[in-house]
Write an enzyme that holds these catalytic residues in place. Structure first.
Site, PDB file in Angstrom:
ATOM      1  N   ASP A  67       0.746   2.608   8.349  1.00  0.00           N
ATOM      2  CA  ASP A  67      -0.282   1.571   8.532  1.00  0.00           C
ATOM      3  C   ASP A  67       0.334   0.193   8.759  1.00  0.00           C
ATOM      4  O   ASP A  67       1.543   0.003   8.614  1.00  0.00           O
ATOM      5  CB  ASP A  67      -1.218   1.542   7.307  1.00  0.00           C
ATOM      6  CG  ASP A  67      -0.477   1.623   5.976  1.00  0.00           C
ATOM      7  OD1 ASP A  67       0.740   1.371   5.952  1.00  0.00           O
ATOM      8  OD2 ASP A  67      -1.116   1.923   4.963  1.00  0.00           O
ATOM      9  N   ASP A 136      -7.105   2.767  -6.223  1.00  0.00           N
ATOM     10  CA  ASP A 136      -8.412   3.386  -5.990  1.00  0.00           C
ATOM     11  C   ASP A 136      -8.292   4.776  -5.356  1.00  0.00           C
ATOM     12  O   ASP A 136      -9.266   5.338  -4.880  1.00  0.00           O
ATOM     13  CB  ASP A 136      -9.308   2.471  -5.123  1.00  0.00           C
ATOM     14  CG  ASP A 136      -8.728   2.214  -3.731  1.00  0.00           C
ATOM     15  OD1 ASP A 136      -7.683   2.817  -3.386  1.00  0.00           O
ATOM     16  OD2 ASP A 136      -9.311   1.414  -2.978  1.00  0.00           O
ATOM     17  N   HIS A 138      -6.461   5.662  -2.693  1.00  0.00           N
ATOM     18  CA  HIS A 138      -6.302   5.769  -1.238  1.00  0.00           C
ATOM     19  C   HIS A 138      -4.892   6.184  -0.847  1.00  0.00           C
ATOM     20  O   HIS A 138      -3.933   5.902  -1.571  1.00  0.00           O
ATOM     21  CB  HIS A 138      -6.712   4.469  -0.523  1.00  0.00           C
ATOM     22  CG  HIS A 138      -5.797   3.301  -0.711  1.00  0.00           C
ATOM     23  ND1 HIS A 138      -6.225   2.067  -1.136  1.00  0.00           N
ATOM     24  CD2 HIS A 138      -4.470   3.147  -0.500  1.00  0.00           C
ATOM     25  CE1 HIS A 138      -5.214   1.226  -1.173  1.00  0.00           C
ATOM     26  NE2 HIS A 138      -4.135   1.859  -0.793  1.00  0.00           N
ATOM     27  N   GLU A 143      -9.455   3.912   2.564  1.00  0.00           N
ATOM     28  CA  GLU A 143     -10.168   3.468   1.372  1.00  0.00           C
ATOM     29  C   GLU A 143     -11.256   4.472   0.984  1.00  0.00           C
ATOM     30  O   GLU A 143     -11.661   5.301   1.805  1.00  0.00           O
ATOM     31  CB  GLU A 143     -10.803   2.096   1.656  1.00  0.00           C
ATOM     32  CG  GLU A 143      -9.795   1.000   1.951  1.00  0.00           C
ATOM     33  CD  GLU A 143      -8.993   0.565   0.724  1.00  0.00           C
ATOM     34  OE1 GLU A 143      -8.873   1.347  -0.237  1.00  0.00           O
ATOM     35  OE2 GLU A 143      -8.472  -0.569   0.736  1.00  0.00           O
TER      36      GLU A 143
HETATM   37  C1  GLP Z   1      -0.945  -0.130   0.197  1.00  0.00           C
HETATM   38  C2  GLP Z   1      -0.418   0.819   1.247  1.00  0.00           C
HETATM   39  C3  GLP Z   1      -0.310   2.239   0.716  1.00  0.00           C
HETATM   40  C4  GLP Z   1       0.414   2.223  -0.612  1.00  0.00           C
HETATM   41  C5  GLP Z   1      -0.348   1.387  -1.605  1.00  0.00           C
HETATM   42  C6  GLP Z   1       0.293   1.354  -2.984  1.00  0.00           C
HETATM   43  O1  GLP Z   1      -2.315  -0.080   0.067  1.00  0.00           O
HETATM   44  N1  GLP Z   1      -1.218   0.839   2.408  1.00  0.00           N
HETATM   45  O2  GLP Z   1       0.385   3.041   1.651  1.00  0.00           O
HETATM   46  O3  GLP Z   1       0.545   3.543  -1.086  1.00  0.00           O
HETATM   47  O4  GLP Z   1      -0.395   0.061  -1.090  1.00  0.00           O
HETATM   48  O5  GLP Z   1       1.271   0.373  -3.027  1.00  0.00           O
HETATM   49  P1  GLP Z   1       2.325   0.227  -4.191  1.00  0.00           P
HETATM   50  O6  GLP Z   1       3.340   1.289  -3.956  1.00  0.00           O
HETATM   51  O7  GLP Z   1       2.894  -1.144  -3.999  1.00  0.00           O
HETATM   52  O8  GLP Z   1       1.595   0.399  -5.467  1.00  0.00           O
END
Ligand code: GLP
Length: 265
Positions: A67, A136, A138, A143
């Site tokens: 993404d 959440d 995702h 989402e």
């Molecule tokens: C973002 C990314 C996800 C990732 C999530 C968790 O939303 N789009 O791919 O898994 O953050 O991030 P973190 O690893 O910093 O908790």
């Protein structure tokens, strides 16, 4: 789903990196699906170490990131392209033209998303998709409420995600409100998925993903439909799992199998 619980985040990283490295060694021209966020950072550090000290060779590897924020240029310090350069690509011998991150500034997003999917197909599909998880539930930026059949597309970020990710920006207002993201359906087509989660803030999302019903309200739960998913957790992220004993028993059997066959995939 194979659920592996490691003692701490460092061990999650070394275990994940070992799995990625095993694939790169056995299939040097593999296609990796990569993730951003703080969770995979340790894994990337370990892969960089393996490249430097053990000659792990990425020269034939192709990568596709999950993404990108809409509106951020690749040179923006909070863009996911920039993140990948700084935390992985600049330190290994992957060829720049073989690294793909969705374009957050496309003029025609429908065309750009269709082209991203096309490029994944042309590369032969993703062999291993690395995933983190949002609080959440995702995956990528799918989402709650995202179609479980969704493809790469624009997605409006949930307020919870904007709050979670504000730590990387100057303020909550500076976080983009939209992202371009692989869909759940895109992710489910990867041959293997490797989901990582660390810390107690992920415990509820992990419980729902692994032991809850499959629901678009927790898009990671769609991984229950995937044939080959490994989830690697630290103790805090695993703390709400009800069937922990069983996962540990499976892990013991798996280790015997790995010792006998020498295969870790
Ligand atoms: C973002 C990314 C996800 C990732 C999530 C968790 O939303 N789009 O791919 O898994 O953050 O991030 P973190 O690893 O910093 O908790």
């Amino acid at each position: 789903m194979r659920v592996i619980v490691e003692a701490d985040a460092d061990r999650v990283a070394t275990r994940a990196a070992a799995l990625v490295a095993a694939l790169v060694r056995s299939k040097p021209n593999c296609v990796l699906g990569l993730a951003t966020g703080s969770t995979p950072l340790g894994t990337y550090r370990e892969l960089i170490r393996m490249h430097r000290e053990e000659g792990l060779d990425f020269s034939q590897v192709t990568s596709f990131n999950l993404d990108e924020y809409v509106g951020l240029a690749p040179t923006h310090p909070q863009s996911y392209r920039y993140f990948m350069q700084v935390h992985l690509f600049d330190h290994i011998n992957i060829r720049p033209e073989r690294t793909h991150v969705p374009d957050g500034r496309a003029l025609d997003f429908d065309a750009a998303c269709a082209q991203y999917e096309q490029r994944i197909r042309e590369a032969g599909g993703i062999d291993l998709q690395l995933l983190g998880i949002g609080s959440d539930g995702h995956i990528a930026f799918n989402e709650p409420g995202s179609s479980l059949g969704s493809r790469t597309r624009l997605k409006t970020l949930a307020r919870e995600t904007i709050r979670d990710n504000a730590r990387f920006f100057d303020s909550e207002e500076a976080v983009p409100k939209m992202a371009v993201t692989m869909g759940v359906g895109t992710i489910l087509e990867s041959r293997r998925c490797l989901l990582l989660a660390t810390g107690s803030s992920k415990a509820e999302a992990i419980r729902a993903t692994i032991e809850g019903p499959v629901t678009a309200q927790v898009t990671a739960s769609a991984l229950q439909f995937h044939r080959e998913v490994i989830v690697i957790l630290d103790e805090p992220a695993a703390s709400l799992l009800q069937r922990r004993e069983y996962y540990d028993d499976v892990e013991q059997s798996q280790r015997v199998y790995e010792q006998q066959t020498g295969r870790i995939w």
